[in-house]
Write a protein that holds these residues in place. Structure first.
Motif, PDB file in Angstrom:
ATOM      1  N   LEU A   5       0.830  -1.201   0.000  1.00 37.57           N
ATOM      2  CA  LEU A   5       0.000   0.000   0.000  1.00 37.57           C
ATOM      3  C   LEU A   5       0.867   1.256   0.000  1.00 37.57           C
ATOM      4  O   LEU A   5       1.422   1.626  -1.010  1.00 37.57           O
ATOM      5  CB  LEU A   5      -0.970  -0.045   1.191  1.00 37.57           C
ATOM      6  CG  LEU A   5      -1.954  -1.238   1.159  1.00 37.57           C
ATOM      7  CD1 LEU A   5      -2.785  -1.287   2.423  1.00 37.57           C
ATOM      8  CD2 LEU A   5      -2.839  -1.163  -0.072  1.00 37.57           C
ATOM      9  N   ASN A   6       1.018   1.896   1.147  1.00 42.26           N
ATOM     10  CA  ASN A   6       1.717   3.189   1.174  1.00 42.26           C
ATOM     11  C   ASN A   6       3.186   3.098   1.565  1.00 42.26           C
ATOM     12  O   ASN A   6       3.842   4.126   1.727  1.00 42.26           O
ATOM     13  CB  ASN A   6       1.016   4.138   2.164  1.00 42.26           C
ATOM     14  CG  ASN A   6       1.130   3.647   3.594  1.00 42.26           C
ATOM     15  OD1 ASN A   6       0.594   2.589   3.923  1.00 42.26           O
ATOM     16  ND2 ASN A   6       1.812   4.405   4.438  1.00 42.26           N
ATOM     17  N   GLY A   7       3.715   1.883   1.718  1.00 41.54           N
ATOM     18  CA  GLY A   7       5.049   1.749   2.290  1.00 41.54           C
ATOM     19  C   GLY A   7       6.183   1.515   1.315  1.00 41.54           C
ATOM     20  O   GLY A   7       7.274   1.108   1.732  1.00 41.54           O
ATOM     21  N   THR A   8       5.979   1.751   0.024  1.00 40.80           N
ATOM     22  CA  THR A   8       7.056   1.578  -0.943  1.00 40.80           C
ATOM     23  C   THR A   8       7.722   2.919  -1.235  1.00 40.80           C
ATOM     24  O   THR A   8       7.061   3.882  -1.625  1.00 40.80           O
ATOM     25  CB  THR A   8       6.543   0.962  -2.252  1.00 40.80           C
ATOM     26  OG1 THR A   8       6.160  -0.399  -2.022  1.00 40.80           O
ATOM     27  CG2 THR A   8       7.629   0.966  -3.326  1.00 40.80           C
ATOM     28  N   LEU A   9       9.032   2.961  -1.023  1.00 40.89           N
ATOM     29  CA  LEU A   9       9.831   4.135  -1.350  1.00 40.89           C
ATOM     30  C   LEU A   9      10.648   3.851  -2.598  1.00 40.89           C
ATOM     31  O   LEU A   9      10.899   2.681  -2.938  1.00 40.89           O
ATOM     32  CB  LEU A   9      10.779   4.473  -0.203  1.00 40.89           C
ATOM     33  CG  LEU A   9      10.183   4.664   1.192  1.00 40.89           C
ATOM     34  CD1 LEU A   9      11.306   4.864   2.200  1.00 40.89           C
ATOM     35  CD2 LEU A   9       9.214   5.828   1.198  1.00 40.89           C
ATOM     36  N   ASP A  10      11.106   4.901  -3.259  1.00 47.97           N
ATOM     37  CA  ASP A  10      12.005   4.685  -4.390  1.00 47.97           C
ATOM     38  C   ASP A  10      13.292   3.993  -3.931  1.00 47.97           C
ATOM     39  O   ASP A  10      13.926   3.269  -4.701  1.00 47.97           O
ATOM     40  CB  ASP A  10      12.312   6.002  -5.119  1.00 47.97           C
ATOM     41  CG  ASP A  10      12.814   7.103  -4.195  1.00 47.97           C
ATOM     42  OD1 ASP A  10      12.917   6.893  -2.975  1.00 47.97           O
ATOM     43  OD2 ASP A  10      13.112   8.204  -4.716  1.00 47.97           O
ATOM     44  N   SER A  35       6.927  -1.922   5.871  1.00 46.07           N
ATOM     45  CA  SER A  35       8.155  -2.077   5.090  1.00 46.07           C
ATOM     46  C   SER A  35       9.380  -1.596   5.844  1.00 46.07           C
ATOM     47  O   SER A  35       9.279  -0.920   6.874  1.00 46.07           O
ATOM     48  CB  SER A  35       8.022  -1.312   3.773  1.00 46.07           C
ATOM     49  OG  SER A  35       7.789   0.061   4.018  1.00 46.07           O
ATOM     50  N   MET A  36      10.537  -1.968   5.332  1.00 47.60           N
ATOM     51  CA  MET A  36      11.812  -1.560   5.932  1.00 47.60           C
ATOM     52  C   MET A  36      11.878  -0.038   6.048  1.00 47.60           C
ATOM     53  O   MET A  36      11.626   0.669   5.071  1.00 47.60           O
ATOM     54  CB  MET A  36      12.982  -2.036   5.072  1.00 47.60           C
ATOM     55  CG  MET A  36      13.281  -3.518   5.125  1.00 47.60           C
ATOM     56  SD  MET A  36      14.610  -3.931   3.962  1.00 47.60           S
ATOM     57  CE  MET A  36      15.987  -2.979   4.641  1.00 47.60           C
ATOM     58  N   PRO A  37      12.256   0.501   7.199  1.00 44.96           N
ATOM     59  CA  PRO A  37      12.398   1.943   7.347  1.00 44.96           C
ATOM     60  C   PRO A  37      13.490   2.503   6.434  1.00 44.96           C
ATOM     61  O   PRO A  37      14.431   1.782   6.076  1.00 44.96           O
ATOM     62  CB  PRO A  37      12.775   2.121   8.821  1.00 44.96           C
ATOM     63  CG  PRO A  37      12.270   0.879   9.484  1.00 44.96           C
ATOM     64  CD  PRO A  37      12.420  -0.207   8.462  1.00 44.96           C
ATOM     65  N   PRO A  38      13.383   3.771   6.075  1.00 45.77           N
ATOM     66  CA  PRO A  38      14.343   4.375   5.132  1.00 45.77           C
ATOM     67  C   PRO A  38      15.805   4.232   5.561  1.00 45.77           C
ATOM     68  O   PRO A  38      16.663   3.923   4.726  1.00 45.77           O
ATOM     69  CB  PRO A  38      13.925   5.849   5.109  1.00 45.77           C
ATOM     70  CG  PRO A  38      12.498   5.856   5.524  1.00 45.77           C
ATOM     71  CD  PRO A  38      12.320   4.719   6.464  1.00 45.77           C
ATOM     72  N   ALA A  39      16.090   4.458   6.841  1.00 46.11           N
ATOM     73  CA  ALA A  39      17.474   4.380   7.298  1.00 46.11           C
ATOM     74  C   ALA A  39      18.036   2.972   7.121  1.00 46.11           C
ATOM     75  O   ALA A  39      19.216   2.801   6.787  1.00 46.11           O
ATOM     76  CB  ALA A  39      17.576   4.814   8.758  1.00 46.11           C
TER      77      ALA A  39
END
Length: 415
Positions: free
Chosen positions: A91-96, A282-286
Motif C-alpha cells: 500500500l503506502n510503504g514503498t519508497l524509491d 516495510s523496511m524503514p528508510p534508514a
C-alpha cells in the motif's frame, strides 16, 4: 495491585509459563549467558556490565555496523523520508529506495528480480509458505534455521525432512515421493551453528534428476563467501542452477530486513501473495540506506572478504592446534564443542571474565552432550584481537579440562 501470578495461575493455558524455571535456576548460579545488554560498541569490542570485551560472537562479518559511511547514509535519508514507512509495501510503504535496492540486489546476485521483506526471518517463513502449496512437497534439511521450519509448518505442502547434508537420504525421500507433485529442496547455504556449507553440487544434481526446484537460505553466506560475496552457490559456480536465494540484512549488511531473488515471475508471485510481505510494514528508510551503502562498500572494498577468509582459516587452524573440536567449519562461523550444558555455561562465563564474548549454544539447538560456544569473526578484527581470543580460549580450555597444555582434546564428543 493484586499479585499477577495469583490472578492467572488458575488458568491452565499459563501452566507452562509458571512451570518454566530453568532460566531462573541458571541465573541464580551466575551462569546465564543470554540477553546481555551492550552498553557501547565499536564493532570488534563491546562494553557489557561495565567491562570491555572482544566481540567474537557477532554476525557483523564485514565490520560495517560502525562504519562512518554507513552511519552517515542512514542519517542522511531521515531528513527526506522520516523515520518509518507506517505501512506495507503493498500500500503506502514503498519508497524509491526500496525499488533501488531490489534492482541492485538482483543485479548483484545475477538474478532477474528481487523482493524485500522486513526481516530475514519473515523472508523465509513468508516465501516458503507462498511457493509451496497443497499439492507440493518440501524437502528440508533437518538442520535448517527455525524460520525455514516455520515456513514449512504453515505451508499447505507436505514436508519431508532429510538427515543433515545426507544426500543419499534425500535421494531416497525423492524416490519415494509422488512423481507428479511439485517439489522444492530447501536448505541453509551456510548452517548457522556448524559453519558448514550445503552440498550444492549434489543438490543441483538431485534437483535435475527429480524435477525439483532449489531454495537456498544464504543468510550467513551473502556478503561472506563466494564470488564477490554472492553466497554459497557461487562458491561452486552454480548460482544459475539455484532457483531461489534468500538473504538477510542483519549480518554483513549492518541493518535489518531480508530479500529473496529469482526469476521475475516467481518473485512477482511472492510479492503479490506472501502474507509476511503484504501485511508487514516495510523496511524503514534508514535501514534501506544502510544496506545500499553496505552493498556499495562490499563491491568496492574486496579486501574485506579476503581478510575475513584469512581470519577464518587462521582461527580454525589455531583453535584445532590448541586441541578444540571445531567440527567441520568452512566459514567465519567456528563452533567450539564443550560437551554438557552446565559445563558450557561455566566455560562461557570464564571466557567472558577473560575478556572474550561468544555465544553459548545448548540443546535443543545442538545434540545433547554437544553444547558449544559459537564463535564468529569480522573482517575488522585485528591480529591482536585474534591472539587475545586464542589466549583466552587456551587458558579457559585448560582450566576446564577441555584441552591440555600439549594441544590435545580431553573430552570425547562426536565430531
Amino acid at each position: 495491585m493484586a499479585d499477577s501470578k495469583a490472578d492467572t495461575s488458575h488458568k491452565k493455558i499459563f501452566n507452562k509459563a509458571y512451570d518454566f524455571t530453568k532460566a531462573d535456576e541458571i541465573k541464580a548460579q551466575g551462569l546465564y549467558p543470554y540477553f546481555k545488554p551492550l552498553q557501547a560498541t565499536d564493532g570488534t569490542t563491546v562494553q557489557i556490565e561495565g567491562r570491555e570485551v572482544i566481540m567474537a560472537g557477532s554476525n557483523n562479518y564485514l565490520g560495517l555496523t560502525n562504519d562512518p559511511r554507513v552511519i552517515k547514509a542512514a542519517q542522511d535519508v531521515i531528513s527526506t523520508y522520516g523515520t518509518g514507512c507506517t505501512g506495507s509495501r503493498y500500500l503506502n510503504g514503498t519508497l524509491d529506495l526500496h525499488l533501488e535496492l531490489e534492482e541492485k540486489l538482483a543485479t548483484f546476485m545475477n538474478k532477474e528480480s528481487c523482493v524485500l521483506f522486513s526481516t530475514g526471518y519473515q523472508t523465509n517463513e513468508g516465501s516458503i509458505q507462498t511457493i509451496a502449496g497443497r499439492n507440493d512437497i518440501i524437502f528440508s534439511d533437518r538442520d535448517n534455521h527455525a524460520c525455514i521450519v516455520v515456513g514449512t509448518q504453515v505451508s499447505n505442502a507436505k514436508t519431508v525432512r532429510y538427515r543433515h547434508n545426507d544426500m543419499e537420504h534425500l535421494r531416497t525421500m525423492l524416490e519415494k515421493s509422488d512423481p507428479n507433485a511439485g517439489k522444492i529442496i530447501v536448505s541453509d547455504g551456510v548452517f548457522s551453528m556448524s559453519g558448514t556449507l550445503a552440498k550444492v553440487p549434489e543438490l543441483v544434481q538431485l534437483a535435475k534428476e527429480f524435477d525439483a526446484a532449489i531454495y537456498l537460505d544464504d543468510a550467513h553466506a551473502v556478503g561472506v563467501i563466494g564470488d564477490g560475496g554472492r553466497g554459497t552457490a557461487s562458491v561452486f559456480g552454480l548460482s544459475d542452477e539455484v532457483d531461489l536465494i534468500s538473504g538477510t540484512f542483519s549480518k554483513s549488511f549492518a541493518s535489518l530486513g531480508g530479500f529473496i531473488v529469482g526469476d521475475r515471475s516467481v518473485i512477482e508471485y511472492i510479492r503479490h501473495h506472501s502474507p509476511a510481505h503484504i501485511f508487514s510494514a516495510s523496511m524503514p528508510p534508514a535501514n534501506v540506506a544502510t544496506v545500499l551503502k553496505s552493498l556499495e562498500i562490499l563491491q568496492e572494498e574486496t579486501w574485506r572478504l579476503e581478510r575475513l577468509e584469512e581470519i577464518s582459516n587462521y582461527m580454525r587452524k589455531e583453535l584445532r592446534n590448541l586441541g578444540f573440536n571445531v567440527w567441520s567449519s568452512q566459514t567465519p562461523i567456528i563452533p567450539v564443542v564443550i560437551g554438557e550444558m552446565y559445563n558450557c555455561f561455566r566455560f562461557w562465563k570464564d571466557l567472558f571474565e577473560a575478556g572474550v564474548y561468544v555465544n553459548a549454544v545448548v540443546p535443543p539447538a545442538v545434540p545433547r552432550g554437544q553444547a558449544l560456544v559459537r564463535t564468529s569473526y569480522m573482517a575488522t578484527h585485528t591480529d591482536e584481537h585474534l591472539d587475545k581470543i586464542l589466549s583466552a580460549f587456551k587458558k579457559v580450555g585448560i582450566m576446564h579440562g577441555i584441552i591440555d597444555k600439549n594441544g590435545r582434546s580431553l573430552i570425547d564428543v562426536e565430531a
